[in-house]
Scaffold this motif. Structure first.
Motif, PDB file in Angstrom:
ATOM      1  N   GLY A   1      54.573  61.317  38.939  1.00  0.00           N
ATOM      2  CA  GLY A   1      54.533  60.044  38.213  1.00  0.00           C
ATOM      3  C   GLY A   1      55.754  59.921  37.323  1.00  0.00           C
ATOM      4  O   GLY A   1      56.575  60.835  37.236  1.00  0.00           O
ATOM      5  N   ARG A   2      55.854  58.813  36.643  1.00  0.00           N
ATOM      6  CA  ARG A   2      57.037  58.611  35.789  1.00  0.00           C
ATOM      7  C   ARG A   2      56.745  57.583  34.701  1.00  0.00           C
ATOM      8  O   ARG A   2      55.801  56.795  34.774  1.00  0.00           O
ATOM      9  CB  ARG A   2      58.229  58.163  36.631  1.00  0.00           C
ATOM     10  N   PHE A   3      57.629  57.618  33.679  1.00  0.00           N
ATOM     11  CA  PHE A   3      57.661  56.567  32.677  1.00  0.00           C
ATOM     12  C   PHE A   3      59.086  56.054  32.724  1.00  0.00           C
ATOM     13  O   PHE A   3      60.029  56.858  32.772  1.00  0.00           O
ATOM     14  CB  PHE A   3      57.303  57.140  31.296  1.00  0.00           C
ATOM     15  N   ALA A   4      59.239  54.730  32.756  1.00  0.00           N
ATOM     16  CA  ALA A   4      60.570  54.189  33.045  1.00  0.00           C
ATOM     17  C   ALA A   4      60.981  53.110  32.036  1.00  0.00           C
ATOM     18  O   ALA A   4      61.057  51.933  32.372  1.00  0.00           O
ATOM     19  CB  ALA A   4      60.579  53.627  34.468  1.00  0.00           C
ATOM     20  N   PRO A   5      61.252  53.501  30.791  1.00  0.00           N
ATOM     21  CA  PRO A   5      61.605  52.497  29.786  1.00  0.00           C
ATOM     22  C   PRO A   5      63.014  51.923  29.971  1.00  0.00           C
ATOM     23  O   PRO A   5      63.917  52.614  30.437  1.00  0.00           O
ATOM     24  CB  PRO A   5      61.528  53.280  28.474  1.00  0.00           C
ATOM     25  N   SER A   6      63.165  50.658  29.599  1.00  0.00           N
ATOM     26  CA  SER A   6      64.497  50.042  29.564  1.00  0.00           C
ATOM     27  C   SER A   6      64.997  50.200  28.133  1.00  0.00           C
ATOM     28  O   SER A   6      64.223  49.995  27.199  1.00  0.00           O
ATOM     29  CB  SER A   6      64.405  48.547  29.876  1.00  0.00           C
ATOM     30  N   PRO A   7      66.269  50.526  27.969  1.00  0.00           N
ATOM     31  CA  PRO A   7      66.774  50.719  26.600  1.00  0.00           C
ATOM     32  C   PRO A   7      67.101  49.391  25.909  1.00  0.00           C
ATOM     33  O   PRO A   7      68.204  49.174  25.428  1.00  0.00           O
ATOM     34  CB  PRO A   7      68.016  51.581  26.802  1.00  0.00           C
TER      35      PRO A   7
ATOM     36  N   ILE B   1      65.362  56.464  32.600  1.00  0.00           N
ATOM     37  CA  ILE B   1      65.889  55.431  31.705  1.00  0.00           C
ATOM     38  C   ILE B   1      66.482  54.321  32.581  1.00  0.00           C
ATOM     39  O   ILE B   1      67.412  54.555  33.358  1.00  0.00           O
ATOM     40  CB  ILE B   1      66.968  56.026  30.755  1.00  0.00           C
ATOM     41  N   GLU B   2      65.935  53.127  32.432  1.00  0.00           N
ATOM     42  CA  GLU B   2      66.344  52.016  33.303  1.00  0.00           C
ATOM     43  C   GLU B   2      67.452  51.210  32.626  1.00  0.00           C
ATOM     44  O   GLU B   2      67.235  50.134  32.063  1.00  0.00           O
ATOM     45  CB  GLU B   2      65.112  51.180  33.650  1.00  0.00           C
ATOM     46  N   ASP B   3      68.657  51.785  32.721  1.00  0.00           N
ATOM     47  CA  ASP B   3      69.794  51.250  31.971  1.00  0.00           C
ATOM     48  C   ASP B   3      70.816  50.580  32.891  1.00  0.00           C
ATOM     49  O   ASP B   3      71.978  50.956  32.923  1.00  0.00           O
ATOM     50  CB  ASP B   3      70.456  52.391  31.180  1.00  0.00           C
TER      51      ASP B   3
ATOM     52  N   SER C   1      69.050  43.903  40.656  1.00  0.00           N
ATOM     53  CA  SER C   1      67.830  43.380  40.046  1.00  0.00           C
ATOM     54  C   SER C   1      66.879  44.521  39.728  1.00  0.00           C
ATOM     55  O   SER C   1      66.908  45.588  40.359  1.00  0.00           O
ATOM     56  CB  SER C   1      67.143  42.364  40.959  1.00  0.00           C
ATOM     57  N   TYR C   2      66.017  44.257  38.770  1.00  0.00           N
ATOM     58  CA  TYR C   2      64.973  45.230  38.393  1.00  0.00           C
ATOM     59  C   TYR C   2      64.136  45.598  39.615  1.00  0.00           C
ATOM     60  O   TYR C   2      63.868  46.774  39.870  1.00  0.00           O
ATOM     61  CB  TYR C   2      64.107  44.612  37.271  1.00  0.00           C
ATOM     62  N   GLN C   3      63.706  44.583  40.383  1.00  0.00           N
ATOM     63  CA  GLN C   3      62.826  44.849  41.538  1.00  0.00           C
ATOM     64  C   GLN C   3      63.475  45.823  42.510  1.00  0.00           C
ATOM     65  O   GLN C   3      62.821  46.749  43.000  1.00  0.00           O
ATOM     66  CB  GLN C   3      62.508  43.549  42.302  1.00  0.00           C
TER      67      GLN C   3
ATOM     68  N   ALA D   1      66.032  48.055  42.051  1.00  0.00           N
ATOM     69  CA  ALA D   1      66.276  49.405  41.537  1.00  0.00           C
ATOM     70  C   ALA D   1      64.966  50.181  41.398  1.00  0.00           C
ATOM     71  O   ALA D   1      64.891  51.361  41.761  1.00  0.00           O
ATOM     72  CB  ALA D   1      67.001  49.314  40.193  1.00  0.00           C
ATOM     73  N   VAL D   2      63.930  49.515  40.896  1.00  0.00           N
ATOM     74  CA  VAL D   2      62.661  50.224  40.685  1.00  0.00           C
ATOM     75  C   VAL D   2      62.009  50.591  42.017  1.00  0.00           C
ATOM     76  O   VAL D   2      61.522  51.709  42.190  1.00  0.00           O
ATOM     77  CB  VAL D   2      61.707  49.371  39.820  1.00  0.00           C
ATOM     78  N   ALA D   3      62.021  49.653  42.963  1.00  0.00           N
ATOM     79  CA  ALA D   3      61.406  49.945  44.264  1.00  0.00           C
ATOM     80  C   ALA D   3      62.111  51.133  44.911  1.00  0.00           C
ATOM     81  O   ALA D   3      61.466  52.060  45.415  1.00  0.00           O
ATOM     82  CB  ALA D   3      61.476  48.715  45.166  1.00  0.00           C
TER      83      ALA D   3
ATOM     84  N   VAL E   1      51.893  54.354  37.114  1.00  0.00           N
ATOM     85  CA  VAL E   1      50.949  53.921  36.080  1.00  0.00           C
ATOM     86  C   VAL E   1      51.787  53.187  35.036  1.00  0.00           C
ATOM     87  O   VAL E   1      52.698  53.772  34.439  1.00  0.00           O
ATOM     88  CB  VAL E   1      50.230  55.141  35.445  1.00  0.00           C
ATOM     89  N   ARG E   2      51.520  51.903  34.826  1.00  0.00           N
ATOM     90  CA  ARG E   2      52.325  51.107  33.888  1.00  0.00           C
ATOM     91  C   ARG E   2      51.520  49.899  33.442  1.00  0.00           C
ATOM     92  O   ARG E   2      50.372  49.721  33.854  1.00  0.00           O
ATOM     93  CB  ARG E   2      53.646  50.686  34.548  1.00  0.00           C
ATOM     94  N   GLY E   3      52.134  49.047  32.629  1.00  0.00           N
ATOM     95  CA  GLY E   3      51.418  47.920  32.041  1.00  0.00           C
ATOM     96  C   GLY E   3      51.166  46.778  33.018  1.00  0.00           C
ATOM     97  O   GLY E   3      51.921  46.579  33.983  1.00  0.00           O
TER      98      GLY E   3
ATOM     99  N   ASP F   1      51.686  43.752  32.739  1.00  0.00           N
ATOM    100  CA  ASP F   1      52.755  42.751  32.813  1.00  0.00           C
ATOM    101  C   ASP F   1      53.613  42.941  34.061  1.00  0.00           C
ATOM    102  O   ASP F   1      54.292  42.010  34.500  1.00  0.00           O
ATOM    103  CB  ASP F   1      53.628  42.769  31.537  1.00  0.00           C
ATOM    104  N   LEU F   2      53.573  44.132  34.644  1.00  0.00           N
ATOM    105  CA  LEU F   2      54.383  44.396  35.839  1.00  0.00           C
ATOM    106  C   LEU F   2      53.558  44.391  37.122  1.00  0.00           C
ATOM    107  O   LEU F   2      54.066  44.719  38.198  1.00  0.00           O
ATOM    108  CB  LEU F   2      55.135  45.723  35.674  1.00  0.00           C
ATOM    109  N   TYR F   3      52.307  44.000  36.980  1.00  0.00           N
ATOM    110  CA  TYR F   3      51.395  44.039  38.132  1.00  0.00           C
ATOM    111  C   TYR F   3      51.945  43.261  39.333  1.00  0.00           C
ATOM    112  O   TYR F   3      52.006  43.779  40.451  1.00  0.00           O
ATOM    113  CB  TYR F   3      50.038  43.483  37.684  1.00  0.00           C
TER     114      TYR F   3
END
Ligand code: GLU
Length: 304
Positions: free
Chosen positions: A13-19, A49-51, A182-184, A186-188, A200-202, A204-206
């Protein structure tokens, strides 16, 4: 030729915050839930880190986020940065263009809005104008072509849902007009290529999950499972964010804040652990973590 990637076997799993600013209570919820779920599953937990969005980046925020997570007692198996992966994103965009699964687009936001208004269409949905070519106009962005619009996801918290991408967003941007990925996209790519098994995330990103799964399908890449936790909102019902002036999470009272996070996540931590120190609280969390106890809601009132 697109390589077919194997399904990963071990949990990751991961946590992927944007700075884009310091962590707030909403981000802490996602960090705690993804961390405890990974540890419960005896898996790895990465910090990514999603920079790759310089216009939204706040100087020093990456360091601040990492430092805060350390002070809260998180331990990650790997720390990575999206800005080091730009070549990978380019490579996959080229593959999509070569396969005619993506195309250049010349439309500005204003033009899309005007077109949709004139045709009484949903303003947020791209009408596909440049699918047939640029008509002599200058390319601005790159969009993925939605060819199989129905995507079904069984979310561990929110349940099963099918979403039609053509009706909801249309061909979406994978490389932006300002030249950034785009965010979509890079994250995918990262979630898949880095072997994530569950995200596992909030909440808002569903809806983003459906676009991200679509991209994986188009590239024959494995797509992870999803679990979307309720998103923390303030007294006005607005999602905590920098724009909504959310407070940074305090590190002086980390145990109390972590206790509140566990409580919000439905885990019922004992009252006496509220100020008993982080170590004990993490021990309790690891032992008692149960993703099924997370409220099956879209939002949750933030206690801080
Ligand atoms: N970087 C995104 C954010 O901070 C989250 C990405 C994700 O969890 O998919 O909002």
């Amino acid at each position: 030729m697109i390589k077919i990637h194997k399904q990963p076997t071990a949990y990751r799993g991961r946590f992927a915050p944007s700075p884009s600013g310091p962590l707030h209570f909403g981000s802490l919820l996602a960090a705690v839930a993804s961390y405890l779920q990974a540890r419960k599953m005896k898996g790895e937990w990465w910090l990514r880190i999603e920079d790759i969005d310089p216009p939204r980046e706040v100087k020093g925020a990456s360091k601040h986020i990492i430092q805060t997570l350390k002070l809260y007692g998180f331990e990650w198996d790997r720390l990575c940065y999206q800005h080091q992966r730009l070549d990978i994103y380019s490579k996959y965009i080229n593959m999509l263009l070569d396969n005619k699964a993506a195309y250049f687009c010349a439309c500005s936001r204003q033009e899309i809005k005007r077109y949709n208004q004139q045709h009484a269409r949903n303003l947020a949905v791209y009408p596909g104008t440049c699918r047939a070519g640029l008509n002599g106009k200058k390319a601005r962005s790159i969009r993925i072509k939605i060819q199989h619009p129905d995507i079904t996801i069984t979310d561990a918290i929110q349940g099963r849902r099918c979403l039609n991408l053509t009706e909801k967003i249309g061909d979406f941007v994978i490389k932006r007009a300002d030249g950034f990925f785009s965010y979509q996209l890079a994250v995918a790519l990262d979630d898949s290529l880095q072997g994530m098994t569950e995200i596992v995330r909030g909440y808002d990103l569903y809806e983003s999950s459906f676009s991200q799964r679509y991209l994986c399908q188009q590239l024959n890449l494995h797509s992870p499972d999803y679990a979307h936790i309720p998103v923390a909102v303030n007294a006005q019902g607005i999602k905590l964010s920098k724009q909504a002036a959310a407070k940074d999470i305090a590190t002086e009272i980390a145990d109390k804040t972590l206790w509140q996070a566990l409580k919000c996540l439905g885990q019922q931590p004992p009252e006496q652990l509220k100020s008993g120190g982080l170590k004990q609280l993490w021990q309790w969390g690891l032992k008692h973590w149960d993703i099924q106890k997370i409220p099956r809601e879209q939002t949750i009132n933030s206690p801080v």
